[in-house]
Design an enzyme around this catalytic site. Structure first.
Site, short mmCIF file in Angstrom:
data_model
loop_
_atom_site.label_atom_id
_atom_site.label_comp_id
_atom_site.label_asym_id
_atom_site.label_seq_id
_atom_site.Cartn_x
_atom_site.Cartn_y
_atom_site.Cartn_z
N HIS A 170 0.82 -1.21 0.00
CA HIS A 170 0.00 0.00 0.00
C HIS A 170 0.86 1.26 0.00
O HIS A 170 0.58 2.24 -0.70
CB HIS A 170 -0.93 -0.04 1.22
CG HIS A 170 -1.70 1.21 1.45
ND1 HIS A 170 -1.38 2.11 2.43
CD2 HIS A 170 -2.77 1.73 0.79
CE1 HIS A 170 -2.23 3.13 2.38
NE2 HIS A 170 -3.08 2.93 1.40
N GLU A 199 2.14 1.89 -3.38
CA GLU A 199 1.10 2.46 -4.23
C GLU A 199 1.09 3.99 -4.09
O GLU A 199 1.08 4.73 -5.09
CB GLU A 199 -0.27 1.87 -3.85
CG GLU A 199 -1.48 2.52 -4.50
CD GLU A 199 -2.56 2.84 -3.47
OE1 GLU A 199 -2.93 4.03 -3.37
OE2 GLU A 199 -3.04 1.93 -2.77
N HIS A 200 1.11 4.48 -2.84
CA HIS A 200 1.13 5.93 -2.64
C HIS A 200 2.35 6.56 -3.29
O HIS A 200 2.25 7.59 -3.95
CB HIS A 200 1.19 6.25 -1.13
CG HIS A 200 -0.17 6.36 -0.49
ND1 HIS A 200 -0.60 7.50 0.12
CD2 HIS A 200 -1.17 5.46 -0.36
CE1 HIS A 200 -1.82 7.31 0.62
NE2 HIS A 200 -2.19 6.08 0.34
N GLU A 236 -4.58 7.86 7.34
CA GLU A 236 -5.45 6.91 6.64
C GLU A 236 -5.68 5.68 7.53
O GLU A 236 -6.79 5.19 7.67
CB GLU A 236 -4.80 6.50 5.30
CG GLU A 236 -5.71 5.65 4.43
CD GLU A 236 -5.08 5.27 3.09
OE1 GLU A 236 -3.91 5.66 2.84
OE2 GLU A 236 -5.75 4.60 2.29
#
Lengths: 424, 420
Positions: A67, A70-71, A142
């Site tokens: 994840h 991905e950012h 998040e």
């Protein structure tokens, strides 16, 4: 190599498929009369791929790395992809799931430029200590947002209760401590192991020509070397780890998620298995079912109630979830329903009705460009064509669905996850 | 590509058709509109739920739902909302387009008939709905209301609006209060049913490939032709007093900040679009002022976004942050608004926001549900134009226009939900 055309008469739809010389599989699904175009590129790399051997080297990465990557992939040496997309007007996004990471955009003009940005984005990693550090605060928030989400927690807690070792039990985004360990080197290692075009799929639906896509791919894609990465997964016992797990959050209505863990091979289930399970669950707990009615009458569920099938590499479970004032009673009533179902099976009439409902929903899915493109990515990773699913539903038999029940819904192998209010 | 037709059944009752043969599903909806009223809002909301449970023809929940499954998983839905100071109640159905049925039956005509049964021939005996339907739906609506607290983003947003608009009908909300729902009787919802059918403004809308004539004729039978005059208007507050601050604490990990503003209540279509463009520049995309400065430059949050309600003249900015950063985030937001007001908008910001907004408008055309929402909103606001027409207007809007609209933004209420 050129495109192969895959058609379905029943739906009156077709798409174009090719294995590009760079290694990338490209699917293009033109939709006549549509104004927008949806493009998505996915790599077969999600949060569960945290332990692997790549080019002979064994690597374990911190939780949440897929994840985080991905950012960070949105930034390249030349700047961030969002500001490039801003010039084309495309709406861009990305997501990481347990099994894959996808980058996407939808646009109504400047398709060529937007696709070029997407293909650049996944081919130009740029990670420095500064850019990696900057993301800690953002992803930290998040993660905290999900920590407060009862919907998310009730599900993650269930996975943790069901699984001893499988990484499905680890939060996709990791936690604040694990992401603090992520370095540029770790991101590069994952990138090199999994962002290989031979491990990726590009799917585009809507207002698009396959030949334009091919031309852009030819000019933008660099050839990938053969993939030499093997994901490692721990062994997982059949039995659930814990029968019951409870968390207290600031909620006004408690929630429950009941999971029936199944035996799972390292492979994902076949489409036939998925279709049979869908029909079975629709007949067993759909809004027209006896059980749904009984749960309502006993005031154990409301309209948030639903059933779902969790199925991937090394994990499979049927789950029932919803808001309820009485989690244990709701779970017990479902288990009672399961025991009865195991004895009597579903009726032919229930099968016929459920099959029609499942068929109607599967056909309707093709109305949505994003659903179509996402289904294409999933079909490719599963090694299937997109239309297999609808055809299998149309032709599935009562006997096949009844047979499927034998391997599912073991009432002696369940976990119950409950979220209660702080003062409940 | 698609064709929009509007027919008037009688004054206050119209029938719209979006003829489009691209889709595998069709939809038909009835939207009933009345002024928001504390005395009836809860009853209207509960009524919509009770109506979708059964009807004369399918007299209980299970038989109705089996019928829906048999119609290839047709769906029947109810929703209630506010539109300015009005309440809208929508009952609708969607189902597979006739060409995909496995046995050649016409799903679209069956769902139209079924919708008429649901609306006009409910399961009523001596002025009472089925007791079980009433009790079950009341319980579920109360649970849904309670569950709004489960999602802290939704809860914080609702609390901010409630506080900001406390002296306006708007604060009644979609369903009144929990107490209002809890006190409802069979008599209340029977009256609500009568009142909505006899007095509400009615917008019927059918979308899909099937010709609309039969459905139109079918609906005509149920309206006797007497005109309906809907009174009431939306109250708009353009001035603010001292900023009202509400702080609540909860057992949560991430704090929520919701800033409520008064902004322009646009009186022309062009101004409505310009106001939407203004909020996109401010906080509607990943290159907006808020995303770039509050998230990317200062790493204060995962999200910080703005949305305006053109039908009420308010705007909300929402974010999830560390408790210690709440003040800093509020300052950072106000800095961006100030910059905007002083004309600090680059050509790039303007042009990328225009592209993003046009993309949103045109994408509407590819989704039946979104098309329905678009046209209903256009009909109710009396600013009806196609997505393509609105996209053309976006191109024409100038920087001066959006800056003028930014000057109308005034902070009214700040709601913070703080983790313990």
């Amino acid at each position: 190599m050129g495109f192969q055309i895959i058609e379905n008469e029943r739906l009156g739809e077709k798409y174009y498929r090719m294995k590009h010389s760079s290694g990338l599989v490209i699917d293009v699904f033109p939709k006549e009369g549509y104004n927008s175009t949806y493009a998505i590129i996915g790599t077969n790399f999600g949060s569960v791929n945290s332990h692997f051997i790549s080019n002979g080297k064994e690597i374990k990465v911190p939780d949440g790395t897929a994840h985080y990557l991905e950012h960070k992939l949105f930034e390249s040496e030349e700047g961030d992809a969002f500001s490039r997309y801003a010039k084309t007007g495309a709406m861009a996004n990305a997501y990481t799931s347990f099994e894959k990471t996808c980058y996407l955009f939808s646009c109504t003009e400047n398709f060529r430029e937007s696709l070029e940005i997407l293909l650049d984005l996944i081919q130009s990693p740029y990670f420095t200590p500064e850019t990696v550090a900057k993301e800690q605060g953002i992803i930290g928030q998040e993660i905290k947002m999900y920590d407060d989400s009862a919907d998310w927690r009730v599900m993650m807690n269930l996975y943790q209760a069901m699984y001893h070792n499988n990484p499905i039990s680890i939060d996709i985004a990791g936690d604040v401590q694990s992401i603090a360990e992520i370095t540029p080197e770790i991101l590069y290692e994952c990138y090199n192991a999994y962002y290989n075009l031979n491990n990726m799929v590009l799917a585009i639906s809507g207002n698009v020509s396959p030949y334009e896509v091919e031309e852009i791919a030819d000019s933008k894609l660099k050839n990938s070397s053969l993939l030499d990465t093997k994901s490692l997964f721990p062994d997982e016992p059949y039995e659930v780890k814990e029968k019951y797990v409870e968390q207290r959050l600031s909620v006004a209505v408690p929630m429950f998620c009941l999971g029936f863990k199944e035996r799972a091979s390292a492979e994902i289930p076949s489409i036939k298995e998925l279709v049979c399970t869908d029909i079975l669950l629709e007949a067993f707990t759909g809004e027209g079912s006896e059980l749904y009615r009984e749960l309502l009458d006993k005031k154990l569920i409301n309209s948030t109630f639903g059933a779902d099938y969790l199925a991937g590499k090394g994990y499979r479970a049927v789950m029932f979830e919803g808001e309820t004032r009485s989690p244990s009673e709701a779970a017990e009533a479902i288990c009672e329903g399961v025991r009865k179902l195991k004895k009597t099976g579903i009726s032919r009439e229930d099968f016929e009705i459920a099959k029609r409902a499942v068929y109607g929903r599967a056909v309707s899915a093709f109305d949505s460009l994003s659903t179509t493109a996402n289904m294409l990515v999933d079909a490719e990773f599963a090694g299937k064509t997109l239309f297999d699913h609808v055809e299998i539903i149309a032709n599935v038999t009562f006997e096949e669905v009844s047979e499927r029940l034998k391997d599912q819904l073991d009432p002696d192998n369940i976990s119950l996850s409950v979220i209660k209010g702080i003062d409940d | 590509m698609y064709e929009f037709t509007k027919k008037t059944i009688c004054e206050g009752v119209s029938f719209g058709n979006i003829k489009d043969d691209r889709f595998k599903r069709s939809r038909i909806n009835a939207t009933l509109v009345v002024p928001l009223d504390k005395k009836t809002a809860a009853a209207n909301a509960l009524l919509s739920c009770v109506l979708t449970r059964s009807c004369k023809k399918y007299p209980d929940f299970t038989s109705l739902n089996r019928k829906l499954d048999e119609l290839y998983g047709a769906s029947l839905y109810a929703s209630f909302n506010r539109f300015g100071d009005f309440q809208t109640v929508t009952i609708g159905m969607s189902g597979l387009d006739d060409k995909y049925s496995l046995d050649g039956r016409s799903v679209s005509s069956e769902i139209t008939e079924l919708l008429c049964s649901i609306l006009f021939e409910p399961n009523i005996t001596n002025g009472r709905f089925l007791e079980d339907d009433f009790e079950q739906e009341k319980r579920q609506l109360l649970e849904n209301i309670d569950a709004e607290f489960n999602d802290k983003g939704v809860y914080a947003r609702n609390r901010c609006i409630e506080t900001m608009c406390r002296d306006e009908l708007f604060s009644i909300g979609r369903f009144g209060s929990r107490e209002d729902v809890s006190g409802l009787t069979q008599e209340n919802i029977y009256k609500a049913w009568k009142n909505l059918l006899d007095n509400a403004r009615v917008e019927l809308c059918m979308l899909g490939s099937t010709p609309y004539e039969n459905a139109l004729e079918g609906f005509k039978k149920y309206f006797d032709g007497s005109p309906r005059k809907i009174t009431g208007s939306t109250r708009v507050m353009s001035e603010v007093g001292e900023v009202r601050r509400i702080v609540e604490t909860e057992e949560i990990v991430q704090s929520k900040l919701v800033m409520g503003f008064r902004c322009a209540y646009p009186k022309t279509l062009r101004d409505r679009i310009a106001n939407s463009l203004m909020t996109v520049i401010l906080g509607g995309t990943p290159t907006s002022k808020l995303f770039q400065n509050v998230r990317e430059k200062q790493s204060l949050c995962y999200y910080c976004s703005s949305r305006a309600d053109n039908n009420k003249g308010i705007m909300l900015i929402e974010s999830g942050v560390e408790t210690d950063n709440i003040e800093r985030t509020e300052e950072a937001v106000m800095e961006q608004i100030n910059a905007f007001v002083h004309g600090n908008v680059t050509d790039e910001e303007l042009s990328s926001a225009k592209k993003a907004l046009k993309n949103m408008y045109i994408s509407t055309l590819d989704n039946l549900g979104a098309m329905h929402g678009w046209y209903i909103s256009g009909l109710l606001s009396s600013f009806l134009a196609s997505p393509t027409e609105e996209a053309d207007i976006v191109d024409d809007i100038t920087k001066d226009e959006v800056v003028e609209l930014a000057k109308k933004i005034k902070l009214d209420t700040v709601f913070s939900l703080i983790g313990n």
